[in-house]
Design an enzyme around this catalytic site. Structure first.
Site, short mmCIF file in Angstrom:
data_model
loop_
_atom_site.label_atom_id
_atom_site.label_comp_id
_atom_site.label_asym_id
_atom_site.label_seq_id
_atom_site.Cartn_x
_atom_site.Cartn_y
_atom_site.Cartn_z
N THR A 63 29.58 106.70 88.75
CA THR A 63 28.23 106.18 88.56
C THR A 63 27.21 107.15 89.17
O THR A 63 27.57 108.27 89.57
CB THR A 63 28.13 104.73 89.11
N LYS A 67 27.52 111.59 86.94
CA LYS A 67 28.17 111.55 85.62
C LYS A 67 28.26 112.93 84.96
O LYS A 67 29.20 113.21 84.22
CB LYS A 67 27.46 110.55 84.72
N ASP A 103 29.93 104.00 78.47
CA ASP A 103 28.62 103.35 78.65
C ASP A 103 27.98 102.95 77.32
O ASP A 103 27.41 101.86 77.18
CB ASP A 103 27.65 104.27 79.39
N GLY A 128 14.61 107.78 80.12
CA GLY A 128 15.52 108.53 80.98
C GLY A 128 16.27 109.59 80.19
O GLY A 128 16.43 109.47 78.96
N ALA A 129 16.68 110.63 80.88
CA ALA A 129 17.46 111.70 80.24
C ALA A 129 18.52 112.20 81.21
O ALA A 129 18.97 113.33 81.12
CB ALA A 129 16.54 112.83 79.80
N GLY A 130 18.91 111.34 82.14
CA GLY A 130 19.96 111.67 83.09
C GLY A 130 21.30 111.20 82.55
O GLY A 130 21.46 110.94 81.34
N GLY A 243 21.48 94.69 83.10
CA GLY A 243 22.62 95.50 82.72
C GLY A 243 23.98 94.88 83.00
O GLY A 243 25.00 95.56 82.88
P1 ATR Z 1 21.63 108.48 86.10
O1 ATR Z 1 23.11 108.78 86.10
O2 ATR Z 1 21.29 107.11 86.61
O3 ATR Z 1 20.98 108.77 84.79
P2 ATR Z 1 20.38 110.89 87.02
O4 ATR Z 1 21.27 111.74 86.15
O5 ATR Z 1 20.08 111.34 88.41
O6 ATR Z 1 21.01 109.46 87.20
O7 ATR Z 1 19.03 110.63 86.22
C1 ATR Z 1 18.00 109.83 86.72
C2 ATR Z 1 17.00 109.54 85.61
O8 ATR Z 1 16.00 108.65 86.10
C3 ATR Z 1 16.26 110.77 85.11
O9 ATR Z 1 15.93 110.60 83.75
C4 ATR Z 1 15.00 110.74 85.99
O10 ATR Z 1 13.88 111.43 85.45
P3 ATR Z 1 13.71 113.05 85.68
O11 ATR Z 1 14.73 113.67 84.78
O12 ATR Z 1 12.32 113.34 85.27
O13 ATR Z 1 14.00 113.27 87.15
C5 ATR Z 1 14.72 109.26 86.00
N1 ATR Z 1 13.90 108.86 87.16
C6 ATR Z 1 14.28 108.81 88.47
N2 ATR Z 1 13.27 108.35 89.25
C7 ATR Z 1 12.22 108.11 88.40
C8 ATR Z 1 10.89 107.61 88.58
N3 ATR Z 1 10.43 107.28 89.80
N4 ATR Z 1 10.12 107.47 87.49
C9 ATR Z 1 10.58 107.80 86.26
N5 ATR Z 1 11.82 108.27 86.01
C10 ATR Z 1 12.64 108.42 87.07
#
Ligand code: ATR
Length: 277
Positions: A63, A67, A103, A128-130, A243
């Protein structure tokens, strides 16, 4: 007989419900497994998971925020994990680790199966793009929506994610777009929050105009971390969903990767909702 050991690896994992879910699946299917939490230092994911495998672990869920890193630890990847370049399920096979991503299938099963909302023809906004967003984009495209927009705080990351999925989207005639959080359009049928904004204590990162009246607004988070998003969605006329359903569905898919059996998710989701009420 000693149980086969699995775990959820991440940071944080203290409140993960995965141990409860997998214990229910094991009981239901008569499998002898135990399932733990594996808190990994931010710079110590690989070492922690390797030590767990060396101590007899058979596989793990992965998690936030590991990932993408987990993808690099796998020797072979399922097609869906390769497309996402992100892994949420590792199986420690003798001849090298296998990485999968359950997922997306979990999200789609929850929306279409549990919530009863078909995604074909819908306009979807994915925030999101993470690792979380990457894990579900391919499966969302696979449901044949009219369009998917991926919006991220850092728009370059949204563009890169869209680029890696564009061939699939074109083949399925799904319009796939990337943008930032302030220019992501309006009136979507479905909003999926795959950001970790709530983990950082931040509010909902988009304007309510992205919601069509009666839209489905789903946060991949659950429990207190989803509360703010759910209240925002309800107060703006959307159908709010956390979720938990996705969590149980992706876990069932992971259980099948490890044990070759698909558990019945319905009673487990019901038990989980009751447990967290
Ligand atoms: P996960 O596995 O949960 O996707 P991650 O790979 O660290 O974790 O990605 C976190 C995501 O949440 C990213 O899309 C991040 O945006 P950035 O790519 O611009 O960093 C987004 N995110 C985290 N904190 C945020 C915030 N305060 N507002 C908007 N987007 C946020």
């Amino acid at each position: 007989m000693t149980p086969d050991i699995y775990a959820v690896a991440g940071n944080p994992v203290a409140h993960s419900q995965s141990p409860f879910i997998h214990a229910q699946f094991a009981r239901q299917t008569g499998q002898l497994i135990s399932y733990e939490r594996l808190q990994c230092p931010i710079d110590g994911f690989s070492a922690t998971v390797q030590a767990f495998a060396a101590a007899g672990g058979r596989g793990c869920n992965v998690t936030v925020p590991f990932k993408f890193e987990a993808c690099r630890l796998a020797r072979t990847l399922s097609p869906r994990a390769a497309l996402a370049a992100a892994v949420n399920t590792l199986r420690f096979d003798q001849d090298g680790w296998f990485g999968d991503n359950t997922d997306g299938a979990g999200l789609v099963r929850d929306i279409e199966g549990n919530a009863g909302i078909p995604l074909a023809g819908q306009r979807i906004l994915l925030l999101g793009a993470g690792g979380a967003a990457a894990g579900v984009l391919g499966s969302l495209i696979g449901t044949d929506p009219a369009a998917i927009t991926v919006a991220n705080r850092n728009p370059d990351k949204a563009r890169a994610l869209v680029e890696s999925h564009q061939e699939l989207a074109k083949a399925r005639r799904v319009q796939l777009l990337a943008c930032g959080l302030t220019d992501c359009g309006r009136s979507y049928d479905i909003l999926v929050n795959g950001t970790s904004a709530s983990l950082a204590g931040a509010g909902v990162p988009v304007s309510a105009e992205v919601l069509k009246p009666g839209a489905l607004a789903l946060d991949m988070m659950y429990g207190p971390l989803a509360a703010n998003f759910l209240a925002w969605a309800r107060s703006n006329g959307a159908q709010a969903r956390d979720g938990l359903g996705m969590l149980v569905e992706q876990a069932a898919e992971a259980f099948e990767v490890w044990r070759g059996l698909r558990p019945d998710t319905k009673p487990v989701l019901a038990a989980l909702i009751e447990r967290l009420a």
